[in-house]
Design an enzyme around this catalytic site. Structure first.
Site, PDB file in Angstrom:
ATOM      1  N   ARG A   1       0.844  -1.198   0.000  1.00 51.84           N
ATOM      2  CA  ARG A   1       0.000   0.000   0.000  1.00 51.84           C
ATOM      3  C   ARG A   1       0.877   1.245   0.000  1.00 51.84           C
ATOM      4  O   ARG A   1       2.034   1.208   0.419  1.00 51.84           O
ATOM      5  CB  ARG A   1      -0.883   0.027   1.257  1.00 51.84           C
ATOM      6  CG  ARG A   1      -1.713  -1.211   1.446  1.00 51.84           C
ATOM      7  CD  ARG A   1      -2.859  -0.968   2.386  1.00 51.84           C
ATOM      8  NE  ARG A   1      -2.492  -0.776   3.782  1.00 51.84           N
ATOM      9  CZ  ARG A   1      -3.382  -0.779   4.772  1.00 51.84           C
ATOM     10  NH1 ARG A   1      -4.668  -0.956   4.512  1.00 51.84           N
ATOM     11  NH2 ARG A   1      -2.994  -0.606   6.015  1.00 51.84           N
TER      12      ARG A   1
ATOM     13  N   ASP B   1     -10.024   3.255  14.202  1.00 57.88           N
ATOM     14  CA  ASP B   1      -8.677   2.853  13.777  1.00 57.88           C
ATOM     15  C   ASP B   1      -8.604   2.696  12.255  1.00 57.88           C
ATOM     16  O   ASP B   1      -7.512   2.509  11.712  1.00 57.88           O
ATOM     17  CB  ASP B   1      -8.240   1.563  14.469  1.00 57.88           C
ATOM     18  CG  ASP B   1      -9.250   0.434  14.304  1.00 57.88           C
ATOM     19  OD1 ASP B   1     -10.389   0.591  14.782  1.00 57.88           O
ATOM     20  OD2 ASP B   1      -8.909  -0.581  13.685  1.00 57.88           O
ATOM     21  N   ASN B   2      -9.738   2.787  11.569  1.00 56.06           N
ATOM     22  CA  ASN B   2      -9.725   2.723  10.108  1.00 56.06           C
ATOM     23  C   ASN B   2      -9.992   4.094   9.485  1.00 56.06           C
ATOM     24  O   ASN B   2     -10.307   4.183   8.301  1.00 56.06           O
ATOM     25  CB  ASN B   2     -10.763   1.710   9.610  1.00 56.06           C
ATOM     26  CG  ASN B   2     -10.368   0.278   9.962  1.00 56.06           C
ATOM     27  OD1 ASN B   2      -9.193   0.012  10.193  1.00 56.06           O
ATOM     28  ND2 ASN B   2     -11.333  -0.615  10.005  1.00 56.06           N
TER      29      ASN B   2
HETATM   30  P1  AMP Z   1      -9.102  -4.413  10.590  1.00 55.14           P
HETATM   31  O1  AMP Z   1     -10.458  -4.864  11.002  1.00 55.14           O
HETATM   32  O2  AMP Z   1      -8.542  -5.113   9.394  1.00 55.14           O
HETATM   33  O3  AMP Z   1      -9.003  -2.928  10.462  1.00 55.14           O
HETATM   34  O4  AMP Z   1      -8.107  -4.852  11.783  1.00 55.14           O
HETATM   35  C1  AMP Z   1      -8.302  -4.488  13.136  1.00 55.14           C
HETATM   36  C2  AMP Z   1      -7.065  -4.854  13.914  1.00 55.14           C
HETATM   37  O5  AMP Z   1      -6.814  -6.260  13.840  1.00 55.14           O
HETATM   38  C3  AMP Z   1      -5.777  -4.194  13.434  1.00 55.14           C
HETATM   39  O6  AMP Z   1      -4.974  -3.941  14.553  1.00 55.14           O
HETATM   40  C4  AMP Z   1      -5.171  -5.249  12.553  1.00 55.14           C
HETATM   41  O7  AMP Z   1      -3.774  -5.115  12.420  1.00 55.14           O
HETATM   42  C5  AMP Z   1      -5.516  -6.514  13.315  1.00 55.14           C
HETATM   43  N1  AMP Z   1      -5.571  -7.696  12.442  1.00 55.14           N
HETATM   44  C6  AMP Z   1      -6.514  -8.030  11.533  1.00 55.14           C
HETATM   45  N2  AMP Z   1      -6.221  -9.203  10.946  1.00 55.14           N
HETATM   46  C7  AMP Z   1      -5.058  -9.632  11.483  1.00 55.14           C
HETATM   47  C8  AMP Z   1      -4.229 -10.775  11.292  1.00 55.14           C
HETATM   48  N3  AMP Z   1      -4.542 -11.743  10.431  1.00 55.14           N
HETATM   49  N4  AMP Z   1      -3.102 -10.860  12.036  1.00 55.14           N
HETATM   50  C9  AMP Z   1      -2.774  -9.915  12.922  1.00 55.14           C
HETATM   51  N5  AMP Z   1      -3.506  -8.826  13.162  1.00 55.14           N
HETATM   52  C10 AMP Z   1      -4.634  -8.673  12.448  1.00 55.14           C
HETATM   53 MG    MG Z   2      -7.794  -1.617  10.236  1.00 55.35          MG
END
Ligand code: AMP
Ligand code: MG
Length: 495
Positions: free
Chosen positions: A182, A258-259
């Site tokens: 990205r 966080d997004n």
């Molecule tokens: P997201 O819902 O993708 O925005 O992720 C929310 C949080 O979960 C963030 O801190 C991501 O880095 C973490 N996260 C999501 N998927 C994984 C994964 N497969 N391994 C480690 N961390 C993850």
């Molecule tokens: Mg995220």
């Protein structure tokens, strides 16, 4: 000032800087990506490559190794950043880059800098229970949608490249893995600010705000209260961003704080979707049972998230009144942006009393007939002012045709009021109503082929979605309604 990048060069020839790492060590952890076993190149985005003067025809092993995290380019000191956030309205505490690794930043063609980040490059101290990987399925979706949104003119993080591996990870079923490379000027999130606020570390909070101001909003440094000015500007950008989403029927799916990007970019593509059969209550994320992030909720959630940022910035801004004043701009900015976009979508040049009712009336009949969002706005441009007998292509999109006929009478009357000219209006409308968006079924077809190592559909879709407003008659089937099998497609947070 950076020297202009005149000739395209391979990624391996570029030297990274590490601007984010000038923040103190509490903000991140330096670490190496976990190598991706036997990586292969899935796709490179030429327009993204052009932003950093990169040779997009490079498909060398050296490129694949850098894109997948298997080798570290010159100058790069990789790191994972810490942040926190509210998830589904609830304080979730510390999160952080659980599977994203920042390589550093490179000079960009526009004179600024671009950070490169590997998503899916292995575990970090912030992985919690996660494996640090991303599956090919969701990585293809992020890669294509990032580039499609950019082509639609919507602020977004970019996707430079996509590498895959036969290594399997467990989701609902075992799936192959990938890394999306990205690119954005910064990946700092609302949750990055919340992290220091909720840990009562106001020195770090100030360092972060000062860093963001100096690097991305230097014009605000000379204002009376730069922190208030920063919140005002981020609030405005967020409002405009959400208005742009609404106007193309884009649903993010996981609008946790966080997004949310501090630059007002669309960030973290997961279970997103483009509206097809219109339903204002549509929820694109299967995991979001309450519909917190449904289409109709997005504008209010954008505002909720700005309030969460405002809460975190309160110690810097200094007073509740000043913080509220900064946040107060959201409604007006959203309404202004949304009205402008909708006027353009309807080919209206002026703003007249009654326009809001006309727009609301259109959404009401779209709702009752569940009309395809993209097809409708695109076909509306073909309406001829003096020839209702030729309305069939748009009228036939409605189950309730008399409802369309009644609305069309009002629309025609409104167009007459500004002496609208058919041909001119159609040209203008085609520039804002995309013919091509990344429908779920299109992504799914590309995913299924890619799972059999055929990446041609990804390349083709990338090409088509780069010119979303052009007719491209040879690609007309990519604008078609979803086939029956697509109604069973479900996307969730699992990625
Ligand atoms: P997201 O819902 O993708 O925005 O992720 C929310 C949080 O979960 C963030 O801190 C991501 O880095 C973490 N996260 C999501 N998927 C994984 C994964 N497969 N391994 C480690 N961390 C993850
Ligand atoms: Mg995220």
């Amino acid at each position: 000032m950076t020297a202009p990048l005149t000739t395209a060069r391979p990624l391996a020839a570029l030297t990274f800087s590490n601007a984010f790492a000038t923040l103190p060590p509490a903000f991140y952890t330096h670490l190496q990506p976990t190598p991706l076993p036997a990586p292969y190149l899935v796709a490179v985005s030429a327009p993204a490559a052009a932003l950093i003067g990169l040779d997009s025809n490079d498909s060398s092993a050296a490129l694949v190794d850098i894109l997948s995290g298997n080798s570290i380019a010159a100058g790069s000191r990789p790191l994972a950043a810490v942040y926190s956030g509210h998830q589904f309205g609830v304080w979730a505490g510390q999160l952080g880059d659980g599977r994203a690794i920042l390589l550093g930043d490179l000079p960009a063609r526009d004179g600024g800098r671009m950070e490169l980040q590997l998503k899916g490059a292995g575990q970090t101290p912030y992985s919690r229970m996660g494996d640090g990987r991303a599956v090919l399925r969701s990585s293809i979706r992020e890669f294509l949608c990032s580039e499609a949104m950019a082509a639609l003119g919507i602020p977004t993080t970019r996707a430079l490249g996509l590498t895959g591996s036969d290594k399997l990870v467990m989701r609902e079923t075992p799936e192959s893995t990938a890394v999306v490379t990205r690119m954005a000027p910064s990946f700092i999130r609302f949750g990055s600010f919340e992290h220091w606020y909720y840990n009562q570390r106001h020195d770090e909070l100030k360092l972060l705000a000062d860093n963001v101001l100096a690097n991305f909003y230097p014009q605000l440094l000379s204002t009376d209260n730069p922190y208030q000015a920063l919140l005002t500007e981020v609030t405005r950008r967020t409002a405009r961003l959400v208005a742009q989403w609404q106007a193309v029927g884009f649903m993010h799916g996981v609008l946790n704080t966080d997004n949310m990007s501090i630059l007002g970019l669309t960030l973290d593509y997961g279970p997103f979707g483009f509206m097809e059969a219109f339903d204002a209550k549509h929820i694109c994320n299967h995991t979001d049972q309450q519909g917190r992030y449904s289409y109709q909720m997005q504008p209010r959630i954008g505002q909720w998230n700005c309030f969460a940022l405002g809460q975190a910035m309160l110690p810097l801004i200094g007073s509740v009144e000043a913080t509220e004043a900064a946040l107060a701009g959201y409604d007006a900015e959203y309404t202004l942006a949304y009205e402008r976009l909708l006027h353009a979508k309807l080919g209206l040049q002026q703003t007249l009393p009654g326009d809001e009712a006309l727009i609301d009336g259109l959404f009401a009949i779209m709702q009752s007939s569940h009309v395809d969002f993209t097809l409708l706005f695109r076909s509306l441009g073909n309406l001829q002012l003096a020839a209702p007998e030729h309305d069939a292509p748009v009228r036939d999109l409605f189950i309730e045709r008399p409802a369309f006929d009644a609305w069309a009478v009002q629309y025609r009357a409104r167009l007459q009021q500004e002496n609208s000219v058919d041909a001119t209006r159609k040209l203008a409308m085609d520039k804002v109503n995309p013919k091509y968006v990344l429908r779920n079924y299109l992504a799914q077809t590309a995913i299924e082929k890619a799972q059999n190592k055929d990446f041609s559909e990804i390349a083709r879709l990338l090409q088509v979605l780069q010119r979303p407003f052009d007719e491209q008659p040879e690609h007309a089937h990519y604008a078609a309604l979803p086939p029956d099998w697509a109604s069973h497609l479900e996307v969730s947070c699992s990625s």
